[in-house]
Design a protein around this motif. Structure first.
Motif, short mmCIF file in Angstrom:
data_model
loop_
_atom_site.label_atom_id
_atom_site.label_comp_id
_atom_site.label_asym_id
_atom_site.label_seq_id
_atom_site.Cartn_x
_atom_site.Cartn_y
_atom_site.Cartn_z
N SER A 21 -41.85 -66.96 37.26
CA SER A 21 -41.59 -67.20 38.67
C SER A 21 -41.55 -65.90 39.46
O SER A 21 -42.17 -65.78 40.53
CB SER A 21 -40.27 -67.97 38.84
OG SER A 21 -39.98 -68.18 40.19
N GLY A 33 -36.01 -70.78 27.47
CA GLY A 33 -36.80 -71.50 28.47
C GLY A 33 -36.55 -70.96 29.88
O GLY A 33 -37.50 -70.76 30.65
N LYS A 34 -35.28 -70.72 30.21
CA LYS A 34 -34.97 -70.19 31.53
C LYS A 34 -35.49 -68.76 31.70
O LYS A 34 -35.94 -68.38 32.79
CB LYS A 34 -33.45 -70.22 31.75
CG LYS A 34 -32.88 -71.63 31.85
CD LYS A 34 -31.37 -71.60 32.02
CE LYS A 34 -30.80 -73.01 32.10
NZ LYS A 34 -29.32 -72.99 32.23
N ILE A 76 -46.59 -72.05 39.29
CA ILE A 76 -45.23 -72.13 38.75
C ILE A 76 -44.96 -73.51 38.16
O ILE A 76 -44.34 -73.64 37.09
CB ILE A 76 -44.21 -71.78 39.85
CG1 ILE A 76 -44.34 -70.31 40.26
CG2 ILE A 76 -42.78 -72.06 39.38
CD1 ILE A 76 -43.44 -69.90 41.40
N LYS A 77 -45.44 -74.57 38.83
CA LYS A 77 -45.25 -75.92 38.31
C LYS A 77 -45.96 -76.09 36.97
O LYS A 77 -45.41 -76.68 36.02
CB LYS A 77 -45.78 -76.94 39.32
CG LYS A 77 -44.96 -77.06 40.59
CD LYS A 77 -43.59 -77.66 40.32
CE LYS A 77 -42.81 -77.84 41.61
NZ LYS A 77 -41.44 -78.37 41.35
N ASP A 101 -44.03 -74.33 34.29
CA ASP A 101 -42.84 -75.09 33.90
C ASP A 101 -43.19 -76.22 32.95
O ASP A 101 -42.47 -76.50 31.98
CB ASP A 101 -42.14 -75.65 35.14
CG ASP A 101 -41.42 -74.57 35.95
OD1 ASP A 101 -41.19 -73.49 35.37
OD2 ASP A 101 -41.13 -74.80 37.14
N LYS A 102 -44.32 -76.90 33.21
CA LYS A 102 -44.76 -77.97 32.32
C LYS A 102 -45.08 -77.42 30.93
O LYS A 102 -44.73 -78.02 29.90
CB LYS A 102 -46.00 -78.67 32.91
CG LYS A 102 -45.73 -79.48 34.17
CD LYS A 102 -44.91 -80.72 33.86
CE LYS A 102 -44.72 -81.56 35.12
NZ LYS A 102 -43.88 -82.77 34.84
N HIS A 145 -39.16 -68.99 32.37
CA HIS A 145 -39.37 -69.53 33.72
C HIS A 145 -39.12 -68.45 34.76
O HIS A 145 -39.93 -68.28 35.69
CB HIS A 145 -38.44 -70.71 33.96
CG HIS A 145 -38.34 -71.12 35.40
ND1 HIS A 145 -39.33 -71.83 36.04
CD2 HIS A 145 -37.38 -70.87 36.33
CE1 HIS A 145 -38.99 -72.02 37.30
NE2 HIS A 145 -37.81 -71.46 37.50
N ASN A 146 -38.01 -67.72 34.62
CA ASN A 146 -37.72 -66.68 35.61
C ASN A 146 -38.76 -65.57 35.59
O ASN A 146 -39.15 -65.06 36.64
CB ASN A 146 -36.33 -66.11 35.33
CG ASN A 146 -35.21 -67.09 35.62
OD1 ASN A 146 -35.40 -68.02 36.41
ND2 ASN A 146 -34.09 -66.93 34.96
N ASN A 150 -32.50 -73.26 25.40
CA ASN A 150 -32.45 -73.35 26.86
C ASN A 150 -32.49 -71.98 27.52
O ASN A 150 -33.11 -71.79 28.58
CB ASN A 150 -31.19 -74.11 27.29
CG ASN A 150 -31.20 -75.56 26.85
OD1 ASN A 150 -32.28 -76.14 26.67
ND2 ASN A 150 -30.05 -76.16 26.69
N ILE A 203 -43.87 -74.69 29.58
CA ILE A 203 -42.62 -74.28 28.94
C ILE A 203 -41.90 -75.49 28.35
O ILE A 203 -41.39 -75.44 27.23
CB ILE A 203 -41.72 -73.54 29.95
CG1 ILE A 203 -42.35 -72.21 30.36
CG2 ILE A 203 -40.33 -73.30 29.37
CD1 ILE A 203 -41.65 -71.53 31.51
N SER A 204 -41.85 -76.59 29.11
CA SER A 204 -41.20 -77.80 28.60
C SER A 204 -41.89 -78.32 27.35
O SER A 204 -41.23 -78.74 26.40
CB SER A 204 -41.21 -78.88 29.70
OG SER A 204 -40.51 -78.45 30.85
#
Length: 291
Positions: A80, A72-73, A42-43, A46-47, A76-77, A69, A49-50
């Motif tokens: 995750s 991106g969320k 997951i980390k 996230d990297k 991420h969801n 944004n 995605i950023s």
């Protein structure tokens, strides 16, 4: 009290066996490794995605920050939930839960939902990729099949475009097969001017060069010096001369109209004739023969 005593006794008897202790130990280690691996995945996601969102901001297509944004969320969801679900299933497998019936039931449920909402799922998936890949943005002029207009809204399910005559077209994203975007890069205005065969070609070229230079100074829509290419075609009754000008996206029509008007004025002022269809009538007169 007797029940608690029996449980304690059972634990002492079974935990004293080396093979059971080893199985519990390695099972616990595996569960910890599965959990840590899921967190690391997951980390890393996230990297990534950023990084993609940062690259997205440098794209020639500019989108609303809130939309970026939101995407991106959403990603991420999605990642995750998927990783956590897989992690939970693997942990349940380590503690001895039979995953076969559980997976079979989930598969049947997913299949039923998929058959019942094929069109909706297709629209949502296509809309996600349209937004994620920056295919077009709000304010862009695009053409989808026979519909051309300005994008007013990009949704997860539908795209809304407004034509220049005022009609608003609401198109399901799943129906979008091919898109032409007119707002990504500079456009090219192409102007063909017809002059008569009797005109002085060298003089006409000089007049065109001076005219397009003046038009360039009057408008900010032209990004480079216009070019007079010369005689483009020799027709039956005219010579066609071509002028090109690189313009800001989707402004070539306005620039072409402005140039056409100014070129017509300057050609008239310099006595260079623009040919047009003419009809010449010959009247043949005959003298009557006297007897």
């Amino acid at each position: 009290m007797t029940y608690v005593t029996d449980v304690v006794q059972w634990i002492r008897e079974h935990m004293s066996k080396p093979e059971i202790v080893a199985a519990v130990f390695w099972g616990t280690v595996k569960i910890i490794i599965i959990y840590i691996t899921a967190r690391i995945c997951i980390k890393i996601a996230d990297k990534m995605i950023s990084h993609m969102m940062l690259a997205r901001e440098k794209s020639p297509l500019k989108f609303d920050v809130r939309r970026t944004n939101t995407i991106g969320k959403l990603i991420h969801n999605l990642i995750s939930y998927s990783v956590n679900l897989i992690c939970m299933l693997l942990i349940l497998g380590q503690v001895g839960v039979n995953l076969g019936p559980l997976l079979a039931g989930a598969g049947v449920l997913g299949l039923a939902i998929g058959f019942g909402a094929q069109s909706l799922v297709k629209d949502v998936i296509t809309g996600f990729f349209i937004i994620f890949e920056d295919q077009f943005g709000v304010g862009d002029v695009i053409q989808i099949d026979q519909f051309k207009g300005t994008v007013e809204e990009i949704g997860i399910r539908v795209t809304r475009i407004k034509s220049w005559t005022g009609e608003v077209h609401i198109i399901p994203n799943g129906n979008i097969k091919q898109v032409t975007n007119f707002s990504t890069y500079n456009s090219l205005a192409v102007i063909d001017i017809a002059v008569s065969y009797e005109a002085d070609i060298d003089k006409a070229i000089e007049v065109l060069k001076d005219t397009v230079k003046q038009v360039h100074e009057r408008t900010d829509n032209i990004v480079k010096d216009p070019e007079v290419l010369g005689v483009q075609m020799i027709g039956n009754s005219e010579l066609k001369m071509r002028v090109i000008a690189e313009c800001k996206p989707n402004t070539h029509g306005e620039v072409a109209r402005l140039m056409n008007a100014e070129i017509k004025k300057q050609l008239d002022a310099n006595g260079i004739e623009i040919p047009y269809p003419k009809v010449v009538t010959f009247v043949k007169s005959e003298k009557a023969v006297a007897d």
